[in-house]
Design a protein around this motif. Structure first.
Motif, PDB file in Angstrom:
ATOM      1  N   THR A 146       0.838  -1.202   0.000  1.00 14.17           N
ATOM      2  CA  THR A 146       0.000   0.000   0.000  1.00 14.17           C
ATOM      3  C   THR A 146       0.873   1.252   0.000  1.00 14.17           C
ATOM      4  O   THR A 146       0.615   2.196  -0.760  1.00 14.17           O
ATOM      5  CB  THR A 146      -0.950   0.008   1.216  1.00 14.17           C
ATOM      6  OG1 THR A 146      -1.818  -1.130   1.127  1.00 14.17           O
ATOM      7  CG2 THR A 146      -1.777   1.282   1.288  1.00 14.17           C
ATOM      8  N   CYS A 147       1.919   1.270   0.822  1.00 15.62           N
ATOM      9  CA  CYS A 147       2.827   2.422   0.873  1.00 15.62           C
ATOM     10  C   CYS A 147       3.494   2.657  -0.481  1.00 15.62           C
ATOM     11  O   CYS A 147       3.602   3.803  -0.942  1.00 15.62           O
ATOM     12  CB  CYS A 147       3.880   2.233   1.957  1.00 15.62           C
ATOM     13  SG  CYS A 147       3.249   2.294   3.653  1.00 15.62           S
ATOM     14  N   VAL A 148       3.938   1.594  -1.109  1.00 17.59           N
ATOM     15  CA  VAL A 148       4.566   1.717  -2.432  1.00 17.59           C
ATOM     16  C   VAL A 148       3.553   2.252  -3.441  1.00 17.59           C
ATOM     17  O   VAL A 148       3.871   3.150  -4.238  1.00 17.59           O
ATOM     18  CB  VAL A 148       5.155   0.363  -2.900  1.00 17.59           C
ATOM     19  CG1 VAL A 148       5.559   0.412  -4.364  1.00 17.59           C
ATOM     20  CG2 VAL A 148       6.342  -0.030  -2.022  1.00 17.59           C
ATOM     21  N   ASN A 149       2.337   1.733  -3.415  1.00 16.61           N
ATOM     22  CA  ASN A 149       1.308   2.211  -4.349  1.00 16.61           C
ATOM     23  C   ASN A 149       0.981   3.686  -4.126  1.00 16.61           C
ATOM     24  O   ASN A 149       0.736   4.421  -5.082  1.00 16.61           O
ATOM     25  CB  ASN A 149       0.047   1.351  -4.241  1.00 16.61           C
ATOM     26  CG  ASN A 149       0.239  -0.009  -4.872  1.00 16.61           C
ATOM     27  OD1 ASN A 149       1.089  -0.185  -5.740  1.00 16.61           O
ATOM     28  ND2 ASN A 149      -0.538  -0.976  -4.426  1.00 16.61           N
ATOM     29  N   ILE A 150       1.003   4.126  -2.875  1.00 14.39           N
ATOM     30  CA  ILE A 150       0.781   5.547  -2.599  1.00 14.39           C
ATOM     31  C   ILE A 150       1.950   6.358  -3.165  1.00 14.39           C
ATOM     32  O   ILE A 150       1.740   7.402  -3.784  1.00 14.39           O
ATOM     33  CB  ILE A 150       0.604   5.790  -1.085  1.00 14.39           C
ATOM     34  CG1 ILE A 150      -0.695   5.140  -0.600  1.00 14.39           C
ATOM     35  CG2 ILE A 150       0.613   7.286  -0.776  1.00 14.39           C
ATOM     36  CD1 ILE A 150      -0.829   5.074   0.917  1.00 14.39           C
ATOM     37  N   ALA A 151       3.168   5.863  -2.977  1.00 13.03           N
ATOM     38  CA  ALA A 151       4.345   6.555  -3.519  1.00 13.03           C
ATOM     39  C   ALA A 151       4.274   6.645  -5.045  1.00 13.03           C
ATOM     40  O   ALA A 151       4.692   7.650  -5.622  1.00 13.03           O
ATOM     41  CB  ALA A 151       5.627   5.841  -3.084  1.00 13.03           C
ATOM     42  N   LEU A 152       3.731   5.601  -5.673  1.00 15.65           N
ATOM     43  CA  LEU A 152       3.598   5.584  -7.137  1.00 15.65           C
ATOM     44  C   LEU A 152       2.364   6.327  -7.627  1.00 15.65           C
ATOM     45  O   LEU A 152       2.118   6.413  -8.823  1.00 15.65           O
ATOM     46  CB  LEU A 152       3.558   4.133  -7.641  1.00 15.65           C
ATOM     47  CG  LEU A 152       4.827   3.319  -7.430  1.00 15.65           C
ATOM     48  CD1 LEU A 152       4.586   1.854  -7.787  1.00 15.65           C
ATOM     49  CD2 LEU A 152       5.971   3.907  -8.252  1.00 15.65           C
ATOM     50  N   ASP A 153       1.571   6.831  -6.674  1.00 17.31           N
ATOM     51  CA  ASP A 153       0.353   7.581  -6.963  1.00 17.31           C
ATOM     52  C   ASP A 153      -0.733   6.720  -7.617  1.00 17.31           C
ATOM     53  O   ASP A 153      -1.537   7.208  -8.400  1.00 17.31           O
ATOM     54  CB  ASP A 153       0.657   8.818  -7.812  1.00 17.31           C
ATOM     55  CG  ASP A 153      -0.376   9.912  -7.625  1.00 17.31           C
ATOM     56  OD1 ASP A 153      -1.027   9.938  -6.559  1.00 17.31           O
ATOM     57  OD2 ASP A 153      -0.550  10.727  -8.553  1.00 17.31           O
ATOM     58  N   THR A 154      -0.742   5.424  -7.279  1.00 23.16           N
ATOM     59  CA  THR A 154      -1.815   4.547  -7.770  1.00 23.16           C
ATOM     60  C   THR A 154      -2.848   4.277  -6.667  1.00 23.16           C
ATOM     61  O   THR A 154      -3.865   3.643  -6.931  1.00 23.16           O
ATOM     62  CB  THR A 154      -1.266   3.202  -8.305  1.00 23.16           C
ATOM     63  OG1 THR A 154      -0.555   2.546  -7.255  1.00 23.16           O
ATOM     64  CG2 THR A 154      -0.351   3.428  -9.502  1.00 23.16           C
ATOM     65  N   ASP A 191      -4.577   6.378  -3.012  1.00 24.03           N
ATOM     66  CA  ASP A 191      -4.670   7.654  -2.304  1.00 24.03           C
ATOM     67  C   ASP A 191      -4.020   7.552  -0.929  1.00 24.03           C
ATOM     68  O   ASP A 191      -4.067   6.503  -0.289  1.00 24.03           O
ATOM     69  CB  ASP A 191      -6.148   8.049  -2.169  1.00 24.03           C
ATOM     70  CG  ASP A 191      -6.296   9.454  -1.638  1.00 24.03           C
ATOM     71  OD1 ASP A 191      -6.524   9.592  -0.418  1.00 24.03           O
ATOM     72  OD2 ASP A 191      -6.179  10.407  -2.440  1.00 24.03           O
ATOM     73  N   ILE A 192      -3.478   8.656  -0.460  1.00 25.75           N
ATOM     74  CA  ILE A 192      -2.826   8.711   0.846  1.00 25.75           C
ATOM     75  C   ILE A 192      -3.783   8.322   1.967  1.00 25.75           C
ATOM     76  O   ILE A 192      -3.376   7.832   3.009  1.00 25.75           O
ATOM     77  CB  ILE A 192      -2.188  10.101   1.096  1.00 25.75           C
ATOM     78  CG1 ILE A 192      -1.236  10.075   2.284  1.00 25.75           C
ATOM     79  CG2 ILE A 192      -3.252  11.156   1.296  1.00 25.75           C
ATOM     80  CD1 ILE A 192       0.029   9.353   2.032  1.00 25.75           C
ATOM     81  N   SER A 193      -5.086   8.508   1.746  1.00 32.98           N
ATOM     82  CA  SER A 193      -6.075   8.160   2.772  1.00 32.98           C
ATOM     83  C   SER A 193      -6.118   6.658   3.048  1.00 32.98           C
ATOM     84  O   SER A 193      -6.624   6.231   4.077  1.00 32.98           O
ATOM     85  CB  SER A 193      -7.463   8.659   2.378  1.00 32.98           C
ATOM     86  OG  SER A 193      -7.901   7.996   1.202  1.00 32.98           O
ATOM     87  N   GLU A 194      -5.576   5.850   2.145  1.00 30.64           N
ATOM     88  CA  GLU A 194      -5.527   4.399   2.358  1.00 30.64           C
ATOM     89  C   GLU A 194      -4.592   4.032   3.500  1.00 30.64           C
ATOM     90  O   GLU A 194      -4.769   3.001   4.139  1.00 30.64           O
ATOM     91  CB  GLU A 194      -5.083   3.678   1.076  1.00 30.64           C
ATOM     92  CG  GLU A 194      -6.056   3.792  -0.072  1.00 30.64           C
ATOM     93  CD  GLU A 194      -7.395   3.157   0.225  1.00 30.64           C
ATOM     94  OE1 GLU A 194      -7.427   2.050   0.815  1.00 30.64           O
ATOM     95  OE2 GLU A 194      -8.420   3.778  -0.124  1.00 30.64           O
ATOM     96  N   HIS A 220       1.724  14.632   2.423  1.00 26.19           N
ATOM     97  CA  HIS A 220       0.740  14.069   1.497  1.00 26.19           C
ATOM     98  C   HIS A 220       1.381  13.361   0.305  1.00 26.19           C
ATOM     99  O   HIS A 220       0.746  13.163  -0.720  1.00 26.19           O
ATOM    100  CB  HIS A 220      -0.270  15.123   1.037  1.00 26.19           C
ATOM    101  CG  HIS A 220      -1.019  15.733   2.177  1.00 26.19           C
ATOM    102  ND1 HIS A 220      -1.924  15.028   2.932  1.00 26.19           N
ATOM    103  CD2 HIS A 220      -0.958  16.971   2.729  1.00 26.19           C
ATOM    104  CE1 HIS A 220      -2.399  15.797   3.881  1.00 26.19           C
ATOM    105  NE2 HIS A 220      -1.829  16.986   3.790  1.00 26.19           N
ATOM    106  N   THR A 221       2.647  13.031   0.466  1.00 20.35           N
ATOM    107  CA  THR A 221       3.345  12.184  -0.503  1.00 20.35           C
ATOM    108  C   THR A 221       4.186  11.190   0.288  1.00 20.35           C
ATOM    109  O   THR A 221       4.520  11.431   1.438  1.00 20.35           O
ATOM    110  CB  THR A 221       4.278  12.997  -1.429  1.00 20.35           C
ATOM    111  OG1 THR A 221       5.250  13.658  -0.635  1.00 20.35           O
ATOM    112  CG2 THR A 221       3.512  14.004  -2.264  1.00 20.35           C
ATOM    113  N   VAL A 222       4.501  10.068  -0.336  1.00 17.53           N
ATOM    114  CA  VAL A 222       5.355   9.072   0.309  1.00 17.53           C
ATOM    115  C   VAL A 222       6.668   9.023  -0.454  1.00 17.53           C
ATOM    116  O   VAL A 222       6.691   8.794  -1.662  1.00 17.53           O
ATOM    117  CB  VAL A 222       4.675   7.687   0.339  1.00 17.53           C
ATOM    118  CG1 VAL A 222       5.602   6.639   0.925  1.00 17.53           C
ATOM    119  CG2 VAL A 222       3.384   7.760   1.146  1.00 17.53           C
ATOM    120  N   THR A 223       7.752   9.277   0.268  1.00 17.56           N
ATOM    121  CA  THR A 223       9.080   9.329  -0.343  1.00 17.56           C
ATOM    122  C   THR A 223       9.796   7.996  -0.193  1.00 17.56           C
ATOM    123  O   THR A 223       9.377   7.133   0.577  1.00 17.56           O
ATOM    124  CB  THR A 223       9.926  10.430   0.328  1.00 17.56           C
ATOM    125  OG1 THR A 223      10.155  10.045   1.690  1.00 17.56           O
ATOM    126  CG2 THR A 223       9.248  11.790   0.259  1.00 17.56           C
TER     127      THR A 223
END
Length: 184
Positions: A34-42, A44-47, A57-60
């Protein structure tokens, strides 16, 4: 004079364990994905806001590395919190007051005075929600925690009415106490 009702804006707290999406004290492979998918913008951060350590609001990549490290070495253990500490620092001075949750007022059938708070909170159904007031081990599904961080619309005012919001450190104490089993 009418005191305005505070607006329920969720209080962002730093994650207890970066990458721990469900707040259970571990980081699983599914949570890392899930963290990787948020970082890839696939996704939402709310997940999983626990992936976003700095609240940007981004994952580095750095945040992903910390989450992976937590998956491999386990999450840091929060400091043990007692009900007595919460009673002394939060309930007695802020909640168990006249017209709120003292023995005389007992709004919503809730008394948070010393000696009564545990029996009125832990494992007791909320009068405003389908949740328990405190569900041991599960802050996210404990109505008390939701009231302190900004309840969903239609589920009453955020608490405490006077002094909302509590400092993040006090909200974290309540969260840790619930996560640690909400012991008397």
């Amino acid at each position: 004079d009418v005191t305005p009702t505070p607006t329920a804006t969720p209080i962002p707290l730093p994650p207890v364990c970066p990458g721990d999406c469900d707040g259970k004290g571990t980081v699983t492979v599914d949570e890392l994905i899930t963290c990787v998918n948020i970082a890839l913008d696939t996704e939402d951060i709310s997940e999983c806001s626990a992936c976003d350590i700095d609240g940007s609001h981004t994952v580095t990549v750095d945040e992903l590395i910390i989450a992976v490290n937590n998956a491999l070495t386990n999450c840091p253990t929060p400091t043990t919190v007692t009900l007595d500490e919460i009673q002394t620092t939060i309930f007695t001075p802020t909640c168990a007051t006249q017209f709120c949750h003292d023995a005389a007022s007992h709004n919503e059938g809730l008394v948070l005075a010393a000696g009564a708070s545990y029996d009125n909170l832990v494992g007791v159904a909320s009068m405003e929600s389908d949740l328990m007031r405190v569900k041991p081990g599960d802050p996210a599904n404990s109505f008390l925690y939701q009231k302190l961080t900004g309840p969903p619309n239609g589920e009453g005012s955020p608490m405490p009415l006077v002094g909302f919001p509590l400092p993040a450190a006090q909200i974290q104490m309540v969260r840790d106490w619930i996560l640690q089993g909400a012991k008397p």
